[in-house]
Design a protein around this motif. Sequence first.
Motif, PDB file in Angstrom:
ATOM      1  N   THR A   5      -0.233  43.556 134.361  1.00  0.00           N
ATOM      2  CA  THR A   5      -0.838  44.723 133.729  1.00  0.00           C
ATOM      3  C   THR A   5      -1.563  44.018 132.467  1.00  0.00           C
ATOM      4  O   THR A   5      -2.138  44.853 131.557  1.00  0.00           O
ATOM      5  CB  THR A   5       0.074  45.602 133.208  1.00  0.00           C
ATOM      6  OG1 THR A   5       1.389  45.115 132.599  1.00  0.00           O
ATOM      7  CG2 THR A   5       0.743  46.345 134.498  1.00  0.00           C
ATOM      8  N   THR A   6      -1.465  42.987 132.163  1.00  0.00           N
ATOM      9  CA  THR A   6      -2.009  42.186 131.053  1.00  0.00           C
ATOM     10  C   THR A   6      -3.157  41.235 131.732  1.00  0.00           C
ATOM     11  O   THR A   6      -2.687  40.160 132.456  1.00  0.00           O
ATOM     12  CB  THR A   6      -1.249  41.172 130.219  1.00  0.00           C
ATOM     13  OG1 THR A   6      -0.175  42.211 129.439  1.00  0.00           O
ATOM     14  CG2 THR A   6      -2.054  40.724 129.085  1.00  0.00           C
TER      15      THR A   6
ATOM     16  N   ILE B 287     -13.588  45.502 129.756  1.00  0.00           N
ATOM     17  CA  ILE B 287     -12.414  46.200 129.591  1.00  0.00           C
ATOM     18  C   ILE B 287     -11.980  47.580 130.129  1.00  0.00           C
ATOM     19  O   ILE B 287     -10.987  47.652 130.878  1.00  0.00           O
ATOM     20  CB  ILE B 287     -12.032  46.631 127.865  1.00  0.00           C
ATOM     21  CG1 ILE B 287     -12.116  45.081 127.254  1.00  0.00           C
ATOM     22  CG2 ILE B 287     -10.746  47.286 127.703  1.00  0.00           C
ATOM     23  CD1 ILE B 287     -12.092  45.118 125.564  1.00  0.00           C
ATOM     24  N   GLY B 288     -13.008  48.278 130.174  1.00  0.00           N
ATOM     25  CA  GLY B 288     -12.960  49.555 130.778  1.00  0.00           C
ATOM     26  C   GLY B 288     -12.643  49.374 132.492  1.00  0.00           C
ATOM     27  O   GLY B 288     -11.957  49.915 133.280  1.00  0.00           O
TER      28      GLY B 288
ATOM     29  N   LEU C 101      -9.431  48.356 132.975  1.00  0.00           N
ATOM     30  CA  LEU C 101      -8.064  49.240 132.791  1.00  0.00           C
ATOM     31  C   LEU C 101      -8.143  50.260 133.997  1.00  0.00           C
ATOM     32  O   LEU C 101      -7.190  50.594 134.732  1.00  0.00           O
ATOM     33  CB  LEU C 101      -8.279  50.113 131.780  1.00  0.00           C
ATOM     34  CG  LEU C 101      -8.541  49.775 130.302  1.00  0.00           C
ATOM     35  CD1 LEU C 101      -8.966  50.814 129.308  1.00  0.00           C
ATOM     36  CD2 LEU C 101      -6.950  49.438 129.884  1.00  0.00           C
ATOM     37  N   ARG C 102      -9.211  50.441 134.744  1.00  0.00           N
ATOM     38  CA  ARG C 102      -9.604  51.094 136.011  1.00  0.00           C
ATOM     39  C   ARG C 102      -8.912  50.312 137.124  1.00  0.00           C
ATOM     40  O   ARG C 102      -8.368  50.904 138.202  1.00  0.00           O
ATOM     41  CB  ARG C 102     -11.107  51.382 136.288  1.00  0.00           C
ATOM     42  CG  ARG C 102     -11.529  52.379 135.535  1.00  0.00           C
ATOM     43  CD  ARG C 102     -13.090  52.828 135.967  1.00  0.00           C
ATOM     44  NE  ARG C 102     -13.973  51.865 135.894  1.00  0.00           N
ATOM     45  CZ  ARG C 102     -14.640  51.397 134.936  1.00  0.00           C
ATOM     46  NH1 ARG C 102     -14.485  51.787 133.746  1.00  0.00           N
ATOM     47  NH2 ARG C 102     -15.509  50.389 135.079  1.00  0.00           N
TER      48      ARG C 102
ATOM     49  N   ALA D 164      -5.080  47.271 134.468  1.00  0.00           N
ATOM     50  CA  ALA D 164      -4.712  46.516 133.274  1.00  0.00           C
ATOM     51  C   ALA D 164      -4.298  47.818 132.457  1.00  0.00           C
ATOM     52  O   ALA D 164      -4.619  48.709 132.258  1.00  0.00           O
ATOM     53  CB  ALA D 164      -5.743  45.881 132.667  1.00  0.00           C
ATOM     54  N   GLN D 165      -3.360  47.137 131.616  1.00  0.00           N
ATOM     55  CA  GLN D 165      -2.600  48.079 130.458  1.00  0.00           C
ATOM     56  C   GLN D 165      -3.132  47.316 129.080  1.00  0.00           C
ATOM     57  O   GLN D 165      -3.189  47.998 128.113  1.00  0.00           O
ATOM     58  CB  GLN D 165      -1.265  48.320 130.447  1.00  0.00           C
ATOM     59  CG  GLN D 165      -1.205  49.406 131.735  1.00  0.00           C
ATOM     60  CD  GLN D 165       0.454  49.341 131.840  1.00  0.00           C
ATOM     61  OE1 GLN D 165       1.403  49.269 130.906  1.00  0.00           O
ATOM     62  NE2 GLN D 165       1.035  50.015 133.059  1.00  0.00           N
ATOM     63  N   ARG D 166      -2.975  46.017 128.991  1.00  0.00           N
ATOM     64  CA  ARG D 166      -3.425  45.343 127.834  1.00  0.00           C
ATOM     65  C   ARG D 166      -4.355  44.384 128.091  1.00  0.00           C
ATOM     66  O   ARG D 166      -4.439  43.770 129.522  1.00  0.00           O
ATOM     67  CB  ARG D 166      -2.218  44.732 127.247  1.00  0.00           C
ATOM     68  CG  ARG D 166      -1.339  45.654 126.599  1.00  0.00           C
ATOM     69  CD  ARG D 166      -0.046  44.859 126.074  1.00  0.00           C
ATOM     70  NE  ARG D 166       0.512  43.983 126.662  1.00  0.00           N
ATOM     71  CZ  ARG D 166       1.686  43.435 126.216  1.00  0.00           C
ATOM     72  NH1 ARG D 166       2.040  43.244 124.915  1.00  0.00           N
ATOM     73  NH2 ARG D 166       2.345  42.222 127.138  1.00  0.00           N
TER      74      ARG D 166
ATOM     75  N   HIS E 181     -12.391  50.774 123.592  1.00  0.00           N
ATOM     76  CA  HIS E 181     -11.134  50.439 124.129  1.00  0.00           C
ATOM     77  C   HIS E 181     -10.423  49.472 123.237  1.00  0.00           C
ATOM     78  O   HIS E 181      -9.666  48.654 123.667  1.00  0.00           O
ATOM     79  CB  HIS E 181     -11.347  49.625 125.599  1.00  0.00           C
ATOM     80  CG  HIS E 181     -12.197  50.571 126.661  1.00  0.00           C
ATOM     81  ND1 HIS E 181     -13.309  50.335 126.929  1.00  0.00           N
ATOM     82  CD2 HIS E 181     -11.640  51.636 127.030  1.00  0.00           C
ATOM     83  CE1 HIS E 181     -13.657  51.219 127.847  1.00  0.00           C
ATOM     84  NE2 HIS E 181     -12.584  51.973 128.036  1.00  0.00           N
TER      85      HIS E 181
ATOM     86  N   VAL F  32      -6.568  48.808 123.350  1.00  0.00           N
ATOM     87  CA  VAL F  32      -5.748  48.195 124.452  1.00  0.00           C
ATOM     88  C   VAL F  32      -5.749  46.868 124.353  1.00  0.00           C
ATOM     89  O   VAL F  32      -5.270  45.806 125.069  1.00  0.00           O
ATOM     90  CB  VAL F  32      -6.134  48.590 125.840  1.00  0.00           C
ATOM     91  CG1 VAL F  32      -6.060  50.123 126.144  1.00  0.00           C
ATOM     92  CG2 VAL F  32      -7.756  48.031 126.337  1.00  0.00           C
TER      93      VAL F  32
END
Length: 403
Positions: A169-170, A232-233, A236-237, A240-242, A264, A267
Amino acid sequence: MKHSRRAVPDGATPAARIGARAVIAGAAAALAATAAVWGLVSVRIARRIVMPPPERVSDTKIVGVDLAAQTITLERTPDTELPGRYGLFTSGSQSYVKLGTVLSADASTVKRKLLTEIGPESRLAPQAAFSGWYYDTPEQLHLPFSTELIGSSVGPCPAWLFPAERPATTWVIQVHGRGTTRAECLRAVPLLHGLGLPVLVASYRNDGDAPRTGGGTSALGATEWRDVDAAIGYALREGAQRVVLMGWSMGGAIALQTELNATHRDVIAGLILESPVVDWRVVLGYQAGQLRLPHPVTDLALGALQSGWARPLTHSDAISLDALDVVRRAAELRHPILILHSDDDGFVPSDASHALAAARPDLVELQAFQVARHTKLWNYDPQRWSDAISDWLAHHDLAAAGV
């Protein structure tokens, strides 16, 4: 009794008056001519700053190649004498070769091991460009990857995605520097991938891969950050969370502007900056000094960049150097930052990196190298470079988050 301040005394002869006026007129004309020349030079300098060179600039001369020993002899420079592994952009039958360790050197030349095999039919032109890239294609990493298109406000920006072996998630998003391409970032991928992090190697407007906008000029980070925000967007899609941003040279300036401005922003977990531009005035002032430009020319060039009066010639909108000065805006930073910078960078001075570390010791860790030169820290001391990044990521609980 008041003394006259007239350039020509009242009692001067007509001939003297005419001569004095001629001198004054000549001096005024000379000053006007000087100002005109300075103005022209300043516009050219401003254009050079925002317009990436159409082709790679040769900075190295190949003196000879020993096919039997697979060695290459280069003209000695502060770059070519560096220990470590590097790349060399060439012309002729090879466009790029990898260089190994220094085998010998004298006052004018350096002999290095060739890590790319050169056959008997190969011919290399003398002019070349020394590089810290080492890897020039993603396939050379022997890691799974895909080419993705990141939708931004200017159109699709291609990126290489190196997924982690297990879901994470990172993510790390890498941003390359000015006048170069995504391949500059490939050196960091094996380390980050080994730490369990997906790596997205992004492109941005006017870098040669992403869409061209306006006059095709660089905004020095003032607009390019929007394409990183779009990356970054995308992350996230994809789960990813960070996100950790890693920027090289001007990519550092873009990463910092993303940290300050992005939609963003919340995050972003941290930034890793390699040889970064933190304050453009420091960089441009240093480079003007290297060119021995008069201070008025430098001031005019910076004025042209900021006011936009030279736009018909530079094809660039006004750029606020104050907005790009992150030392000045240090109080606005929110996330931890690791800076890797050589104190003898030779292109982007480390002064502003030191100043930012002093301004925000609560957030900024500076690893100052010596000898390594610009964006060649991995090449010069890969162990220290890798340890600094690994330790920083572990300290901030980023290396294995979500793995």
